[in-house]
Design an enzyme around this catalytic site. Structure first.
Site, PDB file in Angstrom:
ATOM      1  N   LEU A   1      61.496  38.565  53.007  1.00 43.48           N
ATOM      2  CA  LEU A   1      61.977  37.888  51.811  1.00 43.48           C
ATOM      3  C   LEU A   1      60.901  37.947  50.732  1.00 43.48           C
ATOM      4  O   LEU A   1      59.832  37.354  50.878  1.00 43.48           O
ATOM      5  CB  LEU A   1      62.332  36.439  52.136  1.00 43.48           C
ATOM      6  CG  LEU A   1      63.307  36.217  53.299  1.00 43.48           C
ATOM      7  CD1 LEU A   1      63.570  34.738  53.510  1.00 43.48           C
ATOM      8  CD2 LEU A   1      64.601  36.966  53.061  1.00 43.48           C
TER       9      LEU A   1
ATOM     10  N   ARG B   1      55.259  28.030  40.650  1.00 48.11           N
ATOM     11  CA  ARG B   1      54.045  27.209  40.728  1.00 48.11           C
ATOM     12  C   ARG B   1      52.758  28.027  40.675  1.00 48.11           C
ATOM     13  O   ARG B   1      51.682  27.468  40.481  1.00 48.11           O
ATOM     14  CB  ARG B   1      54.077  26.366  42.001  1.00 48.11           C
ATOM     15  CG  ARG B   1      54.995  25.160  41.910  1.00 48.11           C
ATOM     16  CD  ARG B   1      55.036  24.392  43.206  1.00 48.11           C
ATOM     17  NE  ARG B   1      55.916  25.032  44.182  1.00 48.11           N
ATOM     18  CZ  ARG B   1      56.047  24.622  45.440  1.00 48.11           C
ATOM     19  NH1 ARG B   1      55.334  23.589  45.887  1.00 48.11           N
ATOM     20  NH2 ARG B   1      56.866  25.236  46.266  1.00 48.11           N
TER      21      ARG B   1
ATOM     22  N   ASN C   1      52.269  28.937  47.653  1.00 46.44           N
ATOM     23  CA  ASN C   1      53.134  28.531  46.547  1.00 46.44           C
ATOM     24  C   ASN C   1      52.379  28.302  45.245  1.00 46.44           C
ATOM     25  O   ASN C   1      52.981  28.267  44.184  1.00 46.44           O
ATOM     26  CB  ASN C   1      53.902  27.259  46.918  1.00 46.44           C
ATOM     27  CG  ASN C   1      54.890  27.507  48.032  1.00 46.44           C
ATOM     28  OD1 ASN C   1      55.782  28.338  47.907  1.00 46.44           O
ATOM     29  ND2 ASN C   1      54.730  26.803  49.146  1.00 46.44           N
TER      30      ASN C   1
ATOM     31  N   ARG D   1      10.256  67.658  19.885  1.00 46.36           N
ATOM     32  CA  ARG D   1      10.027  66.429  19.138  1.00 46.36           C
ATOM     33  C   ARG D   1       9.297  66.769  17.851  1.00 46.36           C
ATOM     34  O   ARG D   1       8.692  67.836  17.706  1.00 46.36           O
ATOM     35  CB  ARG D   1       9.194  65.448  19.975  1.00 46.36           C
ATOM     36  CG  ARG D   1       7.846  65.985  20.402  1.00 46.36           C
ATOM     37  CD  ARG D   1       7.232  65.122  21.471  1.00 46.36           C
ATOM     38  NE  ARG D   1       5.898  65.597  21.864  1.00 46.36           N
ATOM     39  CZ  ARG D   1       5.322  65.317  23.013  1.00 46.36           C
ATOM     40  NH1 ARG D   1       5.952  64.570  23.904  1.00 46.36           N
ATOM     41  NH2 ARG D   1       4.116  65.771  23.293  1.00 46.36           N
TER      42      ARG D   1
END
Length: 466
Positions: A7, A14, A224, A436
């Site tokens: 199910l 809630r 729940n 650089r």
């Protein structure tokens, strides 16, 4: 022969969430996924999942689980109404139907096996799972005779004050002989305060019914709301930690550690405090993880050390040290005997064996050979604003501090990159790269700037006086 029905149609109001209740996560799996896995040892003939609220989202979430069949319950009118939807799916079926709830995720396979065995050995029309609770509030009460034969079941909301004193509760788990249940299902009525069709109304009408008490009542706890979800997580974590402690894993301060059920650990792994293991993670023997680390969906080899670091979706080979404060992500792969130091980030990067990235570096979309040394502050600039590009670094190459490698770029074997270099072109093997600006020195700079400042101040005063 048994068919399983789960199910999973309810909204779960809630939970106060847009996510269907059965898809909330517990221990690295959704609630309904855990329920489905609990029946795998029985190899049921069919597995039917009854869906309703946001049914497509539920189906999508379970799309990778083979063999599931989905049954639509358009209106959620109770458990009896849900099982009524199975009538056309099980027409002609003569075996047993095991009914489970998608929000009861802590059931053990052994408990269900005992339920089925009792049902079949006693040739029951129905066998229900029950439990003795010290505080049964919220659960339907089961009333049995001295032989465990069920006389009636009354929902909590419909109980009288005397009936509520009964501590045997209905877990909502049933095994029916399907032909007996199928005959009664069309006659269910909603004669109750909730105006719902209760499956419990069928229990005492189908024939001989027995109740089987579960040994550990915590198995039947339903979810729940978020508080109940947190309680279930505590129970599951205790189970998981007990399993690994008994299997030879050391957990230092277990209360501060969390481990998903999907994690695999070998003996002699040590998990330090405040460490969290998530998803499909595998850690081999001798490794020490933490304190304060997160490992998710990753594989760690033997004798790996991780301190105060995050490793996600990555693979780390044996004898490698990570951290403190390192971050590996995006399918990174680190070879054996490597050192990934403090404040280092790797993204979609593959490092060869015995490679060191000791500190303060970012390597994104990078592949290195073996024995590479990445100096502090090295960055692979992998993103041009539209696409990501790869950087390839050969064996035994070393980058000086504060170097930038602008992808796409390939640097050969045995290359030295001078500190402070920004490298934009490929470099051949056995080369020194200096990329650089030339250093400029201006002697007496402080004296000149001080004289200039005094002159400016004098000019201002002059203008003020005259």
């Amino acid at each position: 022969m048994v068919v399983v029905a789960i199910l999973a149609a309810g909204k779960g109001t809630r939970m106060k969430s847009n996510l269907p209740k059965v898809l909330h996560s517990l221990g690295g799996k959704s609630l309904v996924e855990r329920v489905i896995e609990s029946v795998e040892p029985f190899s049921p003939e069919r597995r039917l999942v009854i869906v309703g609220y946001q049914s497509q989202q539920v189906k999508t979430a379970m799309a990778e689980i083979p063999g599931l069949e989905f049954v639509e319950q358009t209106l959620q009118l109770g458990t009896g109404h849900a099982i009524q939807q199975l009538l056309p799916y099980l027409e002609g079926y003569t075996g047993d139907l095991l009914i489970l709830n998608g929000d009861v995720p802590l059931l053990r396979a052994e408990t269900l096996k005992n339920l089925l065995q009792t049902h079949q050995e006693n040739q029951n029309s129905c066998t229900i799972l029950s439990a003795q609770l010290s505080n049964p509030q919220g659960y339907g009460r089961v009333f049995c005779d001295c032989d465990g034969i069920v006389q009636k079941i009354v929902e909590d909301k419909d109980c009288t004050s005397n009936q509520r004193e009964n501590n045997r509760v209905n877990a909502g788990i049933y095994c029916f002989r399907w032909p007996d249940l199928a005959k009664f299902l069309p006659h269910l009525a909603a004669n109750n305060a909730q105006k719902e069709y209760y499956l419990t109304d069928a229990v005492t009408e189908v024939g001989k019914v027995m109740a089987v008490d579960v040994e550990d009542y915590q198995e039947i706890l339903g979810i729940n709301d978020r508080l109940q979800l947190a309680t279930a997580n505590d129970i599951l974590q205790r189970r998981i930690k007990e399993k690994w402690l008994l299997a030879g894993v050391t957990l230092i301060d277990p209360a501060s550690i969390t481990i998903d059920e999907t994690v695999e650990l070998q003996p002699d792994v040590i998990i330090e405090p405040q460490t969290h293991l998530r998803g499909k993670t595998m850690i081999q023997s001798g490794s020490r993880i933490g304190p304060g680390s997160l490992i998710e969906n990753s594989e760690l080899g033997q004798n790996v050390t991780v301190q105060y670091s995050v490793v996600t979706d990555s693979v780390v080979q044996a004898e490698t040290r990570i951290g403190p404060y390192a971050h590996l992500r995006g399918h990174s792969e680190v070879g054996a005997g490597c050192r990934i130091g403090n404040f280092v980030e790797l993204k979609n990067t593959q490092l060869g064996d015995r490679t060191n990235v000791a500190h303060l570096s970012y390597l994104g979309d990078t592949t290195t050979g073996t024995q590479v040394n990445i100096g502090a502050g090295t960055i692979t600039a992998n993103y041009d604003g539209v696409k990501k590009h790869r950087t390839k670094i050969g064996d035994r190459t070393k980058t000086g501090s504060n170097s930038v490698l602008v992808a796409p770029i390939t640097v050969g074997n045995d290359v030295y990159i001078a500190a402070g270099s920004t490298v934009t072109e490929d470099v051949e093997n056995d080369a020194l790269v200096i990329a650089r600006s030339r250093q400029v020195v201006k002697p007496g700079w402080k004296r000149k700037t001080e004289n200039s400042s005094r002159s400016q101040e004098s000019g201002v005063r002059s203008k003020t006086l005259f």
